[in-house]
Design a protein around this motif. Structure first.
Motif, PDB file in Angstrom:
ATOM      1  N   GLY A  62      45.418 -16.363 -14.389  1.00 10.55           N
ATOM      2  CA  GLY A  62      46.771 -16.907 -14.320  1.00 10.55           C
ATOM      3  C   GLY A  62      47.768 -16.019 -13.597  1.00 10.55           C
ATOM      4  N   ARG A  63      47.409 -14.762 -13.344  1.00  6.42           N
ATOM      5  CA  ARG A  63      48.348 -13.847 -12.669  1.00  6.42           C
ATOM      6  C   ARG A  63      48.026 -13.808 -11.174  1.00  6.42           C
ATOM      7  NH1 ARG A  63      47.497  -7.553 -12.740  1.00  6.42           N
ATOM      8  NH2 ARG A  63      48.969  -6.999 -11.112  1.00  6.42           N
ATOM      9  N   VAL A  64      49.067 -13.982 -10.357  1.00  8.41           N
ATOM     10  CA  VAL A  64      48.867 -13.895  -8.910  1.00  8.41           C
ATOM     11  C   VAL A  64      48.728 -12.412  -8.550  1.00  8.41           C
ATOM     12  CG1 VAL A  64      49.824 -14.401  -6.630  1.00  8.41           C
ATOM     13  CG2 VAL A  64      50.182 -16.014  -8.506  1.00  8.41           C
ATOM     14  N   VAL A  65      47.585 -12.056  -7.943  1.00 10.66           N
ATOM     15  CA  VAL A  65      47.312 -10.646  -7.638  1.00 10.66           C
ATOM     16  C   VAL A  65      47.155 -10.403  -6.134  1.00 10.66           C
ATOM     17  CG1 VAL A  65      46.296 -10.156  -9.896  1.00 10.66           C
ATOM     18  CG2 VAL A  65      44.817 -10.954  -8.027  1.00 10.66           C
ATOM     19  N   GLY A  66      47.412 -11.427  -5.339  1.00  9.13           N
ATOM     20  CA  GLY A  66      47.339 -11.219  -3.892  1.00  9.13           C
ATOM     21  C   GLY A  66      47.753 -12.476  -3.160  1.00  9.13           C
ATOM     22  N   TRP A  67      48.076 -12.300  -1.886  1.00  6.71           N
ATOM     23  CA  TRP A  67      48.464 -13.447  -1.067  1.00  6.71           C
ATOM     24  C   TRP A  67      48.056 -13.215   0.381  1.00  6.71           C
ATOM     25  CZ3 TRP A  67      51.555  -9.287  -1.667  1.00  6.71           C
ATOM     26  CH2 TRP A  67      52.193  -8.798  -0.541  1.00  6.71           C
ATOM     27  N   CYS A  68      47.925 -14.299   1.113  1.00  8.37           N
ATOM     28  CA  CYS A  68      47.762 -14.205   2.559  1.00  8.37           C
ATOM     29  C   CYS A  68      48.358 -15.462   3.156  1.00  8.37           C
ATOM     30  CB  CYS A  68      46.281 -14.088   2.928  1.00  8.37           C
ATOM     31  SG  CYS A  68      45.988 -13.849   4.699  1.00  8.37           S
ATOM     32  N   ASP A  69      49.234 -15.303   4.139  1.00  3.89           N
ATOM     33  CA  ASP A  69      49.832 -16.478   4.772  1.00  3.89           C
ATOM     34  C   ASP A  69      49.855 -16.297   6.280  1.00  3.89           C
ATOM     35  OD1 ASP A  69      52.447 -15.103   5.427  1.00  3.89           O
ATOM     36  OD2 ASP A  69      52.535 -15.033   3.240  1.00  3.89           O
ATOM     37  N   ILE A  70      49.833 -17.416   6.980  1.00 10.52           N
ATOM     38  CA  ILE A  70      49.942 -17.408   8.437  1.00 10.52           C
ATOM     39  C   ILE A  70      51.033 -18.402   8.802  1.00 10.52           C
ATOM     40  CG2 ILE A  70      48.786 -17.910  10.622  1.00 10.52           C
ATOM     41  CD1 ILE A  70      46.135 -17.030   9.257  1.00 10.52           C
ATOM     42  N   SER A  71      52.136 -17.876   9.347  1.00  9.68           N
ATOM     43  CA  SER A  71      53.275 -18.742   9.688  1.00  9.68           C
ATOM     44  C   SER A  71      53.180 -19.121  11.159  1.00  9.68           C
ATOM     45  CB  SER A  71      54.592 -17.998   9.465  1.00  9.68           C
ATOM     46  OG  SER A  71      54.703 -17.640   8.107  1.00  9.68           O
ATOM     47  N   PRO A  72      52.930 -20.410  11.435  1.00  8.20           N
ATOM     48  CA  PRO A  72      52.889 -20.833  12.830  1.00  8.20           C
ATOM     49  C   PRO A  72      54.259 -20.664  13.476  1.00  8.20           C
ATOM     50  CG  PRO A  72      51.917 -22.491  11.384  1.00  8.20           C
ATOM     51  CD  PRO A  72      52.621 -21.509  10.508  1.00  8.20           C
ATOM     52  N   LYS A  73      54.252 -20.275  14.751  1.00  9.56           N
ATOM     53  CA  LYS A  73      55.517 -20.180  15.477  1.00  9.56           C
ATOM     54  C   LYS A  73      56.001 -21.589  15.794  1.00  9.56           C
ATOM     55  CE  LYS A  73      54.301 -15.707  17.336  1.00  9.56           C
ATOM     56  NZ  LYS A  73      54.107 -14.873  18.538  1.00  9.56           N
ATOM     57  N   GLY A  87      48.781  -9.126   1.157  1.00  7.50           N
ATOM     58  CA  GLY A  87      48.803  -7.967   0.274  1.00  7.50           C
ATOM     59  C   GLY A  87      48.021  -8.276  -0.993  1.00  7.50           C
ATOM     60  N   VAL A  88      47.535  -7.214  -1.597  1.00  6.05           N
ATOM     61  CA  VAL A  88      46.794  -7.330  -2.863  1.00  6.05           C
ATOM     62  C   VAL A  88      47.414  -6.333  -3.835  1.00  6.05           C
ATOM     63  CG1 VAL A  88      44.532  -6.938  -3.947  1.00  6.05           C
ATOM     64  CG2 VAL A  88      44.652  -8.066  -1.709  1.00  6.05           C
ATOM     65  N   ALA A  89      47.569  -6.722  -5.084  1.00  7.22           N
ATOM     66  CA  ALA A  89      48.133  -5.820  -6.103  1.00  7.22           C
ATOM     67  C   ALA A  89      47.299  -4.543  -6.171  1.00  7.22           C
ATOM     68  CB  ALA A  89      48.118  -6.520  -7.464  1.00  7.22           C
ATOM     69  N   ALA A  90      47.965  -3.409  -6.393  1.00  8.72           N
ATOM     70  CA  ALA A  90      47.264  -2.116  -6.423  1.00  8.72           C
ATOM     71  C   ALA A  90      46.107  -2.137  -7.418  1.00  8.72           C
ATOM     72  CB  ALA A  90      48.256  -1.003  -6.761  1.00  8.72           C
ATOM     73  N   THR A  91      46.282  -2.878  -8.506  1.00  8.56           N
ATOM     74  CA  THR A  91      45.250  -2.943  -9.549  1.00  8.56           C
ATOM     75  C   THR A  91      43.970  -3.623  -9.075  1.00  8.56           C
ATOM     76  OG1 THR A  91      46.350  -4.987 -10.211  1.00  8.56           O
ATOM     77  CG2 THR A  91      46.808  -3.026 -11.538  1.00  8.56           C
ATOM     78  N   HIS A  92      44.057  -4.405  -7.996  1.00 12.88           N
ATOM     79  CA  HIS A  92      42.910  -5.228  -7.592  1.00 12.88           C
ATOM     80  C   HIS A  92      42.364  -4.863  -6.211  1.00 12.88           C
ATOM     81  CE1 HIS A  92      44.155  -7.522 -11.065  1.00 12.88           C
ATOM     82  NE2 HIS A  92      43.084  -8.275 -10.959  1.00 12.88           N
ATOM     83  N   ARG A  93      42.824  -3.751  -5.641  1.00 16.23           N
ATOM     84  CA  ARG A  93      42.352  -3.392  -4.292  1.00 16.23           C
ATOM     85  C   ARG A  93      40.916  -2.871  -4.335  1.00 16.23           C
ATOM     86  NH1 ARG A  93      48.048  -0.665  -2.894  1.00 16.23           N
ATOM     87  NH2 ARG A  93      49.163  -2.651  -2.938  1.00 16.23           N
ATOM     88  N   GLY A  94      40.246  -3.048  -3.202  1.00 18.45           N
ATOM     89  CA  GLY A  94      38.886  -2.499  -3.081  1.00 18.45           C
ATOM     90  C   GLY A  94      37.836  -3.283  -3.832  1.00 18.45           C
ATOM     91  N   THR A  95      38.168  -4.509  -4.212  1.00 19.31           N
ATOM     92  CA  THR A  95      37.187  -5.319  -4.949  1.00 19.31           C
ATOM     93  C   THR A  95      36.840  -6.603  -4.198  1.00 19.31           C
ATOM     94  OG1 THR A  95      38.921  -6.441  -6.215  1.00 19.31           O
ATOM     95  CG2 THR A  95      38.014  -4.443  -7.183  1.00 19.31           C
TER      96      THR A  95
END
Ligand code: COA
Length: 163
Positions: A62-73, A87-95
Motif C-alpha cells: 500500500g505504500r508508494v516506494v518509487g515512480w517513473c514517468d515520461i512526459s511527452p513534449k 526515483g525509488v525510496a532509499a529503503t527499497h534501492r538495490g532490489t
C-alpha cells in the motif's frame, strides 16, 4: 509481499508525492529539494492520466516506494519525444524496483508512439547512470554546472534512448 509495479491511479497521488518528497530532501539526486505542493502534484498526475502519458508507481503493502514517468513534449515537431523522471525510496534501492519501473514505463512509452526518451542525470549518480546504460540509454552531452546546491556546482549528463 512483493513490490507491485502499477500504472499510477488517483489513489496513488499522495503516496507519489511523499516518495518524491523523501528523495528530493536527500538533496543528492534530483533538481527538486522538496516535492511541489499537493495541488501541483495532483495536476501533474491527473494530466498524465488524461493524456495517457506513461507513469508507473512501485507499491509495497500500500505504500508508494518509487515512480517513473515520461512526459511527452507538446510542440508538434517534438511530440515523438518524452522526458523521463524516476526515483525509488532509499529503503527499497538495490532490489530491482528501479529496473522494473523503468522497463514498464519505457514499454508503455514506445507502445504509445514515442520514439525518443531523454533524461538529465547528475554526472556523479553512478547507480542511475548504470541503470540507464543497462536499458540502452546513450550519453548525448554534458551540462556543466547544471545544478548549484549547498554551495556545490554539479555537472549533469543528457542521456537518451531511441526506440
Ligand atoms: C537510480 C535508482 C532509481 C535505481 O533504482 P534501484 O531500484 O535502486 O535499482 P535496481 O535495484 O533496479 O538496479 C538496477 C540497475 O541499476 C544499477 N544500480 C543500482 N544500484 C546501483 C549502485 N548502487 N551502483 C551501481 N549501479 C547500480 C545497476 O545497473 C543495476 O543493475 P544490476 O542489478 O544488474 O547491476 C535509485 O537508486 C534511486 O532512486 N536513486 C535516487 C533517485 C535518482 O537518482 N533518480 C534518478 C534521477 S536521474
Amino acid at each position: 509481499m512483493p513490490v507491485d509495479i502499477l500504472p499510477i491511479e488517483r489513489r496513488h497521488i499522495a503516496g507519489f508525492r511523499e516518495v518524491l518528497d523523501s528523495v528530493a530532501r536527500e538533496r543528492r539526486y534530483l533538481a527538486f529539494t522538496e516535492a511541489p505542493p499537493m495541488p501541483q502534484v495532483r495536476r501533474f498526475v491527473l494530466g498524465n492520466l488524461r493524456s495517457a502519458a506513461p507513469q508507473f508507481v512501485a507499491v509495497d503493502e500500500g505504500r508508494v516506494v518509487g515512480w517513473c514517468d515520461i512526459s511527452p513534449k507538446t510542440r508538434e515537431a517534438l511530440r515523438h519525444s518524452g522526458i523521463l523522471g524516476m526515483g525509488v525510496a532509499a529503503t527499497h534501492r538495490g532490489t530491482g524496483v528501479g529496473a522494473r519501473l523503468l522497463a514498464a514505463t519505457l514499454e508503455a512509452a514506445f507502445a504509445s508512439g514515442l520514439t525518443r526518451v531523454e533524461l538529465t542525470v547528475l554526472a556523479d549518480n553512478a547507480a542511475a547512470i548504470a541503470l540507464y546504460r543497462r536499458f540502452g540509454f546513450e550519453t548525448e552531452g554534458l551540462c556543466r554546472d547544471y545544478l548549484l546546491l549547498d554551495g556545490r556546482a554539479q555537472d549533469a549528463m543528457i542521456m537518451a534512448k531511441l526506440k
